[in-house]
Design an enzyme around this catalytic site. Structure first.
Site, PDB file in Angstrom:
ATOM      1  N   ASP A  19       0.842  -1.200   0.000  1.00 55.20           N
ATOM      2  CA  ASP A  19       0.000   0.000   0.000  1.00 55.20           C
ATOM      3  C   ASP A  19       0.880   1.255   0.000  1.00 55.20           C
ATOM      4  OD1 ASP A  19      -2.212   1.754   0.408  1.00 55.20           O
ATOM      5  OD2 ASP A  19      -3.232   0.229   1.581  1.00 55.20           O
ATOM      6  N   CYS A 245      -4.524   4.611  -2.116  1.00 55.19           N
ATOM      7  CA  CYS A 245      -4.871   4.001  -3.401  1.00 55.19           C
ATOM      8  C   CYS A 245      -4.671   5.014  -4.517  1.00 55.19           C
ATOM      9  CB  CYS A 245      -6.324   3.529  -3.377  1.00 55.19           C
ATOM     10  SG  CYS A 245      -6.816   2.863  -4.979  1.00 55.19           S
ATOM     11  N   ASN A 254      -1.915   4.847   5.234  1.00 56.13           N
ATOM     12  CA  ASN A 254      -2.456   3.890   6.204  1.00 56.13           C
ATOM     13  C   ASN A 254      -2.154   4.372   7.619  1.00 56.13           C
ATOM     14  OD1 ASN A 254      -1.655   2.170   3.704  1.00 56.13           O
ATOM     15  ND2 ASN A 254      -3.003   0.865   4.886  1.00 56.13           N
TER      16      ASN A 254
END
Ligand code: COA
Ligand code: ZN
Length: 314
Positions: A19, A245, A254
């Site tokens: 991510d 994203c 995150n």
């Protein structure tokens, strides 16, 4: 030293290599990615999503996914997994030797179309094809499914719980071994998390459930606390709070792995992870990725004198 109950254990899964790295400008060498994995494993992190099997034309950072996966599998005590968006990704991951994949789809149809170029229903069908293929071709492969935009979507707005649970039921029926519920764009609040995660836990019949939070609006750790109250015992987090994203508007990082471990250990959960080693590693990774927006409070402020870590005593 406090006696630990089984229920006190919480798993923090590192997703920064996936991510986090899908959002940064610098392409790290496979050697650095592996050093990152090895040092986090040495700090006590047992689960790492080490890469993503997507076309390198879409995310150039992951042109080395097979090489990174193979090397990560040689790290002692580490369970390596990878994100896959389709059957081809699952096949490539299995070919590299991985024993676990995390299939991704979005509860929001609009986000799913942007991210993986198909409707949510088509992604569910694709998941069915992966499970079918797995039966013969890779029976040892654990197939997890992650539901993105489960708390709201930056393109289409509200995502109702009923919609998320409907997708969940279909994934479970098809044979998902594990479930991740993701707040891809940082829309979730603790009350919403508690309510949805209770419903999810009720439905999964003992299968592992992970929460994946982004700290876009500062509620990431509050959401972790809420999810623990609902019974969730695995969390995704990214070292230095990198992440987001590339196919969602205004997505940011995150929850930060160091802060997440600090929160959980402070509350009496056992993660087995040494926060000090994470902070040291994070400082080094900051030098590898100049100009990236590293976040997190603990690396800046330091651990309080009262921090009673039980890391490393497992
Ligand atoms: N790995 C490598 N190559 C892949 C692949 C994979 N997982 N999936 C498809 N391809 C290749 C195909 O073989 C085809 O190659 P060719 O042109 O040489 O024949 C090409 O990519 C296009 O395949 P197609 O199935 O038509 O894909 P698409 O263009 O519809 O894109 C996805 C669909 C899912 C591959 C793409 O949207 C994607 O990778 N999305 C993930 C985005 C992401 O990483 N988001 C962040 C994480 S949530
Ligand atoms: Zn994410």
């Amino acid at each position: 030293m406090t006696a630990r109950e089984e229920g006190d254990r919480v798993t923090v899964r590192e997703v920064g290599l996936r991510d986090g790295l899908q959002m940064v400008r610098t392409i790290l060498t496979p050697a650095r990615k592996i050093e990152w994995c090895a040092r986090e494993a040495a700090a006590g992190v047992r689960e790492i999503e080490v890469t993503s099997f997507v076309p390198p034309s879409i995310v150039p950072q992951f042109g080395d996914s097979a090489e990174v996966a193979r090397a990560a599998l040689r790290i002692d005590g580490l369970h390596a997994s990878a994100l896959v968006p389709n059957l081809k990704g699952a096949q490539r991951a299995a070919e590299a030797g991985l024993r676990k994949i995390d299939f991704v789809l979005s509860a929001s149809d609009a986000h799913n179309r942007k991210n993986v170029r198909r409707a949510t229903t088509e992604s569910i069908e694709e998941f069915g094809r992966i499970v079918e293929w797995r039966k013969e071709a890779a029976p040892e492969l654990a197939v997890g499914a992650g539901i993105a935009t489960a708390f709201g979507c930056a393109i289409s707005g509200e995502v109702r719980a009923g919609r998320v649970l409907g997708v969940l039921d279909q994934l479970l029926t098809l044979g998902a071994d594990e479930i991740t519920i993701a707040d891809t764009v940082g829309y979730a609040n603790p009350a919403q998390v508690r309510a949805l995660m209770r419903e999810v836990i009720d439905r999964v019949e003992g299968r592992p459930v992970t929460c994946h939070f982004h700290d876009t609006r500062g509620l990431g750790l509050a959401n972790v606390d809420a999810a623990t109250q609902a019974g969730v015992r695995t969390f995704d987090a990214s070292l230095g709070g990198l992440g987001g994203c590339p196919f969602a508007p205004n997505a940011t990082g995150n929850i930060d792995t160091e802060d997440c471990v600090y929160l959980l250990e402070s509350m009496g959960f056992h993660t087995g992870i040494d926060v000090r080693a994470l902070i040291e590693l994070r400082r080094e990774i900051e030098t590898w990725l100049p100009g990236e927006p590293f976040a997190g409070a603990i690396s800046r402020a330091g651990l309080p004198q009262t921090y009673d870590t039980r890391a490393g005593l497992a």
